[in-house]
Design an enzyme around this catalytic site. Structure first.
Site, PDB file in Angstrom:
ATOM      1  N   ASN A  76       0.771  -1.393   0.083  1.00  0.00           N
ATOM      2  CA  ASN A  76       0.102   0.081  -0.057  1.00  0.00           C
ATOM      3  C   ASN A  76       1.070   1.285  -0.143  1.00  0.00           C
ATOM      4  O   ASN A  76       1.476   1.515   0.920  1.00  0.00           O
ATOM      5  CB  ASN A  76      -0.974  -0.008   1.274  1.00  0.00           C
ATOM      6  CG  ASN A  76      -1.811   1.409   1.422  1.00  0.00           C
ATOM      7  OD1 ASN A  76      -1.957   1.909   0.389  1.00  0.00           O
ATOM      8  ND2 ASN A  76      -2.418   1.354   2.508  1.00  0.00           N
ATOM      9  N   HIS A 104      -9.379   1.618   5.780  1.00  0.00           N
ATOM     10  CA  HIS A 104      -8.130   1.623   6.213  1.00  0.00           C
ATOM     11  C   HIS A 104      -8.234   2.968   7.332  1.00  0.00           C
ATOM     12  O   HIS A 104      -9.289   3.785   7.215  1.00  0.00           O
ATOM     13  CB  HIS A 104      -7.075   2.335   5.320  1.00  0.00           C
ATOM     14  CG  HIS A 104      -5.783   2.123   5.741  1.00  0.00           C
ATOM     15  ND1 HIS A 104      -5.258   3.225   6.569  1.00  0.00           N
ATOM     16  CD2 HIS A 104      -4.794   1.371   5.478  1.00  0.00           C
ATOM     17  CE1 HIS A 104      -3.706   3.035   6.690  1.00  0.00           C
ATOM     18  NE2 HIS A 104      -3.667   1.790   6.211  1.00  0.00           N
ATOM     19  N   GLU A 152      -4.745  -4.422  11.097  1.00  0.00           N
ATOM     20  CA  GLU A 152      -3.693  -3.382  11.209  1.00  0.00           C
ATOM     21  C   GLU A 152      -3.756  -2.403  12.366  1.00  0.00           C
ATOM     22  O   GLU A 152      -4.661  -1.737  12.534  1.00  0.00           O
ATOM     23  CB  GLU A 152      -3.719  -2.329  10.011  1.00  0.00           C
ATOM     24  CG  GLU A 152      -3.356  -2.955   8.638  1.00  0.00           C
ATOM     25  CD  GLU A 152      -2.770  -1.835   7.659  1.00  0.00           C
ATOM     26  OE1 GLU A 152      -1.579  -1.775   7.422  1.00  0.00           O
ATOM     27  OE2 GLU A 152      -3.585  -0.786   7.738  1.00  0.00           O
ATOM     28  N   GLY A 174       2.945  -1.420   4.224  1.00  0.00           N
ATOM     29  CA  GLY A 174       3.058   0.037   3.758  1.00  0.00           C
ATOM     30  C   GLY A 174       4.457   0.916   3.377  1.00  0.00           C
ATOM     31  O   GLY A 174       4.781   0.420   2.080  1.00  0.00           O
TER      32      GLY A 174
END
Length: 242
Positions: A8, A98, A167, A226
């Site tokens: 991402n 997210h 996450e 990430g």
């Protein structure tokens, strides 16, 4: 269960920087393909303007993921990107829920449900993100928070064709990583409550050094990466070590 790694990129990399990444990643992949498990799936979620460039990669196994999509099908919604548009580009995955979108853009459960419906309508695989804050983690509320977040959308989510990404908010971009034991406990809890065949991945300061321990856990089916996915060699090493 097959493992999956999704990078991402968030709001990083211009079009030219994306081209440069792909060229370098392709070279690394070709040099190291024998070290990467054949059944490993992997994708990158760049900015919208760079989505089409991912398909130009010589690494044909590299799939396209999107960071977001509109809750609406089409029409007068300036600035929005629809599921149909993403499907037409060959996108396979789309990240929904997210924590940055929940917190900064105030996305609520009803909007997330609509986005899931749009993704599924156009055969995109939702990567639905859940996670607790540091205060919630320290208060022992992780299980309650995660189950609540999934319960809010479970009426519309096809769990057999979706990915749940755990996450912990306190581990995103902080350099702090939930220990493999903590990540395994939470991912296992998700499977216990929503189906043992549910694909559950972990995200939060994942890198080439900790990926192997994470994906070696019984209940962790991959990772949402990430910052470490922004470097072509580091992303490649994550694939090698998965």
């Amino acid at each position: 269960m097959k493992k999956i790694i999704i990078g991402n990129w968030k709001m990083n990399k211009t079009v030219s920087e994306t081209r440069d990444f792909i060229q370098k990643f392709d070279i690394f992949y070709q040099e190291n393909v024998g070290k990467i498990k054949e059944d490993l799936d992997f994708a990158i979620a760049p900015s919208f303007i760079s989505l089409s460039l991912i398909s130009k990669s010589l690494t044909k196994k590299l799939e396209i993921a999107a960071q977001n999509l509109s809750q609406f099908d089409s029409g007068a919604f300036t600035g929005e990107i629809s599921g149909k548009m993403l499907q037409d580009l060959g996108t396979k995955y789309v990240i929904i829920g997210h924590s940055e979108r929940r917190e900064i853009f105030k996305e609520k459960d009803e909007e997330l449900k609509n986005k899931i419906l749009q993704a599924q309508k156009y055969d995109l695989i939702p990567v639905f993100c859940v996670g607790e804050s540091l205060l919630e983690f320290e208060a022992g509320l992780t299980k309650k928070v995660i189950i609540s977040q999934i319960n809010a959308i479970k009426s519309v989510l096809n769990f057999q064709k979706a990915i749940i990404a755990y996450e912990p908010i306190w581990a995103i971009g902080t350099g702090k990583t939930a220990t493999a034991a903590i990540a395994e406990k939470v991912c296992g809890m998700i499977k216990e409550n929503f189906g043992k065949d549910t694909t559950v991945i972990y995200g939060g300061s994942v890198n080439s050094k900790n990926i192997n321990e994470l994906v070696s856990q019984k209940s962790i089916d991959g990772a949402l990466v990430g910052g470490a996915s922004l470097d072509p060699e580091e992303f490649g090493k994550i694939l090698v070590n998965s």
